[in-house]
Structure formats: C-alpha cells, structure tokens
Design a protein around this motif. Structure first.
Motif, short mmCIF file in Angstrom:
data_model
loop_
_atom_site.label_atom_id
_atom_site.label_comp_id
_atom_site.label_asym_id
_atom_site.label_seq_id
_atom_site.Cartn_x
_atom_site.Cartn_y
_atom_site.Cartn_z
N GLY A 1 49.63 71.66 -13.67
CA GLY A 1 51.07 71.87 -13.56
C GLY A 1 51.52 73.29 -13.80
N ALA A 2 50.93 74.23 -13.06
CA ALA A 2 51.33 75.63 -13.22
C ALA A 2 52.82 75.78 -12.89
CB ALA A 2 50.50 76.52 -12.31
N ARG A 3 53.45 76.81 -13.48
CA ARG A 3 54.88 77.01 -13.30
C ARG A 3 55.24 77.25 -11.84
NH1 ARG A 3 58.73 78.15 -17.04
NH2 ARG A 3 57.10 78.42 -18.60
N TRP A 4 54.42 78.04 -11.14
CA TRP A 4 54.73 78.32 -9.73
C TRP A 4 54.58 77.07 -8.88
CZ3 TRP A 4 50.86 77.17 -6.39
CH2 TRP A 4 49.56 77.11 -6.91
N LEU A 5 53.66 76.16 -9.28
CA LEU A 5 53.49 74.91 -8.54
C LEU A 5 54.69 74.00 -8.74
CD1 LEU A 5 51.61 73.20 -6.79
CD2 LEU A 5 50.53 72.36 -8.87
N ARG A 6 55.19 73.94 -9.97
CA ARG A 6 56.38 73.15 -10.23
C ARG A 6 57.61 73.75 -9.55
NH1 ARG A 6 56.19 72.83 -16.62
NH2 ARG A 6 55.10 74.81 -16.30
N GLY A 7 57.65 75.09 -9.45
CA GLY A 7 58.74 75.72 -8.71
C GLY A 7 58.70 75.38 -7.23
N SER A 8 57.48 75.36 -6.65
CA SER A 8 57.34 75.01 -5.24
C SER A 8 57.77 73.57 -4.97
CB SER A 8 55.89 75.20 -4.80
OG SER A 8 55.47 76.53 -4.99
N ILE A 9 57.36 72.67 -5.85
CA ILE A 9 57.71 71.27 -5.63
C ILE A 9 59.21 71.05 -5.83
CG2 ILE A 9 57.46 70.28 -7.97
CD1 ILE A 9 55.82 68.05 -6.72
N THR A 10 59.85 71.87 -6.66
CA THR A 10 61.30 71.77 -6.82
C THR A 10 62.02 72.19 -5.54
OG1 THR A 10 61.07 72.24 -9.18
CG2 THR A 10 63.26 72.52 -8.21
N LEU A 11 61.53 73.26 -4.90
CA LEU A 11 62.12 73.71 -3.64
C LEU A 11 61.98 72.63 -2.56
CD1 LEU A 11 63.34 75.88 -1.78
CD2 LEU A 11 61.02 76.75 -1.44
N PHE A 12 60.78 72.07 -2.41
CA PHE A 12 60.57 71.02 -1.42
C PHE A 12 61.39 69.78 -1.75
CE2 PHE A 12 56.22 73.08 -0.70
CZ PHE A 12 56.68 73.78 0.39
N ALA A 13 61.54 69.48 -3.05
CA ALA A 13 62.33 68.32 -3.43
C ALA A 13 63.80 68.50 -3.07
CB ALA A 13 62.18 68.06 -4.93
N ALA A 14 64.32 69.72 -3.24
CA ALA A 14 65.71 69.98 -2.87
C ALA A 14 65.94 69.74 -1.38
CB ALA A 14 66.09 71.41 -3.25
N HIS B 1 64.72 58.77 -6.86
CA HIS B 1 63.28 58.86 -7.18
C HIS B 1 62.83 60.32 -7.19
CE1 HIS B 1 59.01 58.97 -5.84
NE2 HIS B 1 58.88 57.97 -6.68
N THR B 2 63.29 61.11 -6.25
CA THR B 2 62.90 62.52 -6.17
C THR B 2 63.40 63.30 -7.37
OG1 THR B 2 62.88 62.41 -3.75
CG2 THR B 2 63.03 64.60 -4.76
N LEU B 3 64.67 63.09 -7.75
CA LEU B 3 65.25 63.81 -8.88
C LEU B 3 64.51 63.51 -10.17
CD1 LEU B 3 69.07 63.42 -8.14
CD2 LEU B 3 67.76 65.55 -8.13
N LEU B 4 64.27 62.22 -10.45
CA LEU B 4 63.60 61.87 -11.70
C LEU B 4 62.14 62.31 -11.69
CD1 LEU B 4 63.74 60.56 -14.44
CD2 LEU B 4 63.23 58.34 -13.38
#
Length: 619
Positions: free
Chosen positions: A139-152, A186-189
């Motif tokens: 769960g690297a920070r940049w990976l979580r940032g990427s998944i946040t962008l795709f989730a948006a 589901h995506t937000l949570l």
C-alpha cells in the motif's frame, strides 16, 4: 551491571558483515565469536545447554490457518466462477438470463463486502490504541493516490450511468439504477478502507478476516470482468461498423446491440452520456484491478509474521532526470497525436485505413526499439554492478513480478497469432508486412522490460549498499584506543551503530580492543593503477552517475508505458483493423482471442508503469 558481567549485544547487520572480513596477522588477536541465539552464554539462554525444540502447539497452530487459507481461496474461486458464468450467459444472450440478474448478483456481492468493511473499520477504530504490525512494503502512498484518482473517475462513470437510467427509465429495470448507486458507495468506502488498512497484518479473527478479504478480492475481479466485457462489446460493435463501411461482405457481421427498446427523452443528452460512459470505462477497469491486487496482498498478510527489519522509505526525487523526462513526455505527446489521427482516419476508406495502420506500426516500431535499448542498458548496468539481491519474503513484490509475467502473456498471444497469420497467409498486402517487426518487438520489449523491473525491485537499497561497501575493519588486537573505519561512510545511522559496537566490545575481549581501519589492498591497488571501479565498471557509471542513468531509464520507460496504455484503452487497436488475422484464423476465433488477451495487455502497461515508478523512487 559490573563490567565483567556485561554481555555483548548483537551488532548491526552491516557491522557484522564488516567484522566477518577482519584479516588476521601476527599481532592480531583471535576475533571474538558472538554466541548464537539460544547457545550457552547468549542473551536469553540462561546457561541452558541447548536451545529448546519448538513446542508442538506452535506447529499445530499453523495447521488451522493453512486450512483457513485453502477454504477461503476455494470460496473466492467458487464466487468468481459463478459470476463468470452469469457474465457469459448475458454476453451470449442465454435464455432466462438477463442483465438484471447479473446486476443483482454483483450488487449482492458489493453489499456483503460493504458489511464486512464496516465491521472491520469499526473494530479497528475500537482498538486503535493497540499497536498492530504493519507491512511497510504494501500500500505505497503513490499507489493509494493512483487508486483514488481512478476511483474518482469511476464515481463520475456511476453518475453517467444513473443519468442513462433516468433517460431510459421507461424500459429499464430498477436494478440498472440501483447498481451504479451501490457501486459508488462501494467505491468510496473501499478507497477509505485501503488508505487506512492496506498495510495491516491481521492477527485476530484470522479465519473470518481471510474470508472477508478474499470475498473483496473476487468481488473486484468480477466488477473488473464486467467492465472489460462491456468495453469489449462496444469496441467490437465499432469494429463491425467499420467493416460494414469498408464493404467486407465475406464476413458475417451481426451487431451485438444492447440498446434499450424505447426512446430517450432528450436524444442528444442520452447519446452524449452513452459515448461518455465508454470513454471512462478504461479508468474504471484499472481501478478495479488495482483494488483487487491491494486486497490480495492484504489477504496474503493475514497471520503473517512481519520481519523486524524496517523498510527504507522511498522518496520521489526529480533532479537529474531531465533527459528521460523530456524524451518520455515527447513520446506521450506523439502518442496522443497518433491515436487522434488513427481514430479519425480508420474506417473512412480502404486507403485511409491502410495509411493509418502503416503510421501506427512505424511509430510503434520506433518506440519499442527505444524502450528495448533502454531496458538493455539498465540490465547491463546491473550485470557489471556488484550488489546482492534482497531475497526476503515480500508478498507485494512477489505479486508484482507474477503479474508482470502473467499479463505480458496476453500481448504475446496476440503477437504470435499475427506472426503466424503473416507467415501462413496466401495474400499479404503491403501494410501487413509492418505488422511482422511490430509483433516481434512487442515480444522482445516486454521480455527485456520484465527482466529490468524484476531485478530492480529485488535490489538492495542503493544508499545502504554503498555505506556497507565503504566500511572496512581490518584487524582486531590489544591496544589502548579505538579507531573506527568511517572515512567514506555516508550514513550517520550506520556509523553510530558501529561506534556503539566498538564501545561494547572492550568488555568481552579481556582487555582493550583496537580497531584499525583501512580500505583493503585490492581497493588501494585499483586506485593506484587507475583502473575502473568494481567488476570493471566504467567511471561514468559509478556512484551518483550510475543512479542518474538508472533513474532516467526508469522515468523514460514509465512515461512510455503510459503512452502505450493509451491506444488500446481508447479504441486504437490494429489487431482488430489489420484484417489479415481474421482471414487466416476466421472472424469469430480471432475476435475471441483478442477480446480475451487485450484486457491483460492493457493492464500490463499500467502495472509496468506503476512498478517502474516504484523502481525510480527506490534507486
């Protein structure tokens, strides 16, 4: 504690490696042997003659966990297979199975995952004061940032689907309105859950948590498969329409149309929403597969014993990568231009379609050649560099390597099919010959890039390795003072560890201990003769210069992989438009091969880009 009873603490790993290279001489004292853990005189042994055998309960306790892992994985596979069969039944218009049945099944899976995530987050909040182990590699920070962008973007996609449902509400079932709302929640949570708990190493309620995590993994995989299927059907329909425009009458073409049998209230509005949905599907697809990979690492970490060694924090450093960044950004801009021209020209006429294909092949051949050369240069630097590999257990790193190889097989399958079609075809138009070097380079470039990435992620951290290499402790003998080798040390932490070791050692050697430092005869001879560095490495590839070259390679390959993700993700697929493979293998068999292999090929480029970003930060 009296000095005579002081026990020498275990030295740091770097200092132990240096002490292991202590040279003996006529005046040298015998090097002290550090007692092994559990041996007489070692800390915690209490003078016991031998270390006790592990209790039988420890061995037995691991058996239920192995069974829980096997049971949970089989449960996940059962859910995944059931979902795949529903997807297949809907895709082939099986009688009695409609889209509402598929969406009900997926909605139920998401609601069940939501219940588990809420329970896990609530339980973690109640025990937040307790110290829980973490996997620093996951769960690297940049990976979580990427998944946040795709989730948006996925949430925006859900909003468009709700608008589409409102426009065709007269003839659509309620499930098509409930599904995007449930998916958005589901995506937000799930993004919140991954930000807060992707690094967790679960040690309580392990059996229950295994089932919850593996259910989440396969729920996201089914949502990914659903997105891939919808996007593939849309691309196939566009391809069939182009074939109809070009007048291919020898191929039976039936459009797979799932348009609702009623009129939308504002036709222009509904048409814009329908087109926008399919342009956002690539981001939704990447979100679902990234979420499933992060959850899979969490599942592998359930009940795992985490190593005490801390992971080195990776930092993003931009200075020194101007060449790789400029070249990579130029490639990205050129790729966008090629994709726009390709989509405008393809399908309008036979001549324009052939020119568009030739343009794409020439551009891809040049780009793949540059990428292969950059990867070979990086591998060559690693080959002439003396550095050990990190072979410690790391579920995240193993998953990265496995995904690189497995997803590359999708494009390898398509490329080998194109090569066979060119060799076996009776008639070969001019533009099809450009497909031969393109297919060969796709195979070679991914092979080289996989080698470069896998070796990079298994390398020891660069700074730590340089610090250990510069430490030289030559002799240990009787004397009155302590001298420590630190003339070329770069890490203050390592110097303090060795200094503390030096303060502890005099009490175990029955007298004062003297450490004399030197650089070693081999290093001195090399410096006197003016020869290159370790293993004959050129001077311009030593130290910071070597790191700059590797960072430029990683930055260039990172941007190139993003560039090569764009064409297939947004409809630029010469595998459809070439036509030669469809003639040799048949229309339906080749379309099935492309539809099965293309999602893996698209995911490979995004996953390779993510791995190269990690490599860049690690160098």
């Amino acid at each position: 504690m009296p000095e005579g009873q002081r026990v020498l603490a275990s030295p740091p790993a770097a200092a132990r490696g240096a002490l292991g290279r202590v040279s003996s001489g006529p005046s040298a004292c015998p090097s002290p042997r550090l007692p092994a853990p559990g041996s007489p005189g070692s800390p915690g042994s209490a003078g016991s003659p031998a270390s006790p055998a592990p209790p039988r309960g420890t061995v037995r306790s691991s058996v239920p966990q192995k069974l829980a892992e096997a049971l949970s994985s089989q449960y996940g596979l059962i859910v995944f297979v059931a979902g795949l069969l529903l997807l297949l039944a809907w895709a082939v218009h099986a009688s009695g199975v409609g889209k509402s049945d598929l969406l009900c099944f997926l909605t139920a899976l998401m609601l069940l995952q939501l219940v588990w995530m809420l329970w896990y987050v609530g339980r973690s909040s109640a025990h937040r004061r307790l110290i829980s182990p973490k996997d620093t590699h996951a769960g690297a920070r940049w990976l979580r940032g990427s998944i946040t962008l795709f989730a948006a973007i996925t949430i925006i996609l859900g909003c468009l689907k709700v608008g589409y449902f409102i426009g065709f509400s007269e003839c659509l079932s309620a499930t098509e309105g409930v599904f995007p709302v449930t998916h958005a929640a589901h995506t937000l949570l799930q993004v919140y859950f991954l930000w807060g708990h992707a690094k967790d190493v679960i040690q309580s309620f392990k059996t229950l948590e295994r089932f919850g995590v593996i259910h989440s993994v396969f729920t996201n995989l089914l949502l990914w498969t659903n997105g891939v299927l919808n996007e593939s059907k849309h691309q196939l329909n566009e391809h069939k329409e182009r074939l109809i425009t070009l007048g291919f009458g020898n191929i039976t073409i039936v459009l797979d149309d799932h348009t609702p049998p009623c009129n939308c209230s504002p036709p222009t509005f509904c048409s814009a929403i329908s087109q926008g949905i399919y342009y956002l599907y690539p981001f939704n697809i990447e979100y679902q597969i990234l979420a499933s990979t992060m959850l899979y690492v969490l599942w592998k970490n359930v009940g795992r014993k985490v190593d005490s060694q801390q992971h080195q924090n990776m930092e993003f450093k931009f200075p020194g990568v101007m060449a790789g960044s400029v070249l990579g950004l130029s490639v990205l801009a050129a790729t966008i231009g090629v994709v726009v021209v390709y989509l405008v020209q393809i399908g309008h006429s036979k001549t324009k379609s052939e020119l568009a294909l030739i343009m794409f092949y020439l551009y891809a051949i040049a780009l793949l050649t540059l990428m292969g050369a950059a990867g070979l240069l990086g591998i060559r630097i690693y080959r002439i560099d003396e550095k050990s590999l990190d072979e410690s257990r790391n579920p995240a790193r193993k998953l990265d390597a496995d995904l690189l190889v497995s997803t590359a097989s999708g494009s390898w399958l398509i490329s080998w099919g194109s090569i066979l079609a060119i060799l076996c075809a009776e008639a070969r138009p001019l533009y099809t010959w450009f497909n031969l070097p393109y297919s060969i380079l796709v195979i070679a470039e991914k092979y080289i890039q996989n080698l470069f990435i896998i070796e990079s992620i298994h390398r020891e951290p660069e700074k730590l390795s340089e610090d250990i290499r510069t430490l030289r402790v030559v002799t240990v003998c009787n004397g009155d003072t302590i001298s420590l080798a630190s003339s070329r040390l770069k890490s203050g932490a390592l110097a303090m560890d060795v200094a503390s070791l030096g303060r502890e050692m005099p009490h175990t050697a029955n007298g004062n201990t003297h450490l004399r430092e030197g650089l070693g005869r081999e290093s001195e001879e090399r410096s006197q003769e003016g020869t290159p560095g370790p293993a004959g490495q050129p001077r311009f590839l030593q130290g910071d210069a070597k790191r700059r070259v590797l960072r430029n390679i990683a930055a260039f390959l990172f941007l190139c992989n993003i560039s090569l993700w764009i064409p297939p993700a947004f409809g630029c697929r010469p595998e459809y438009d070439n036509g030669l493979e469809e003639i040799v293998f048949g229309f339906e068999p080749w379309i099935i091969v492309v539809n099965l292999a293309m999602p893996f090929s698209i995911f490979y480029r995004m996953h390779a880009a993510a791995s190269l970003f990690e490599v860049y930060c690690k160098i």
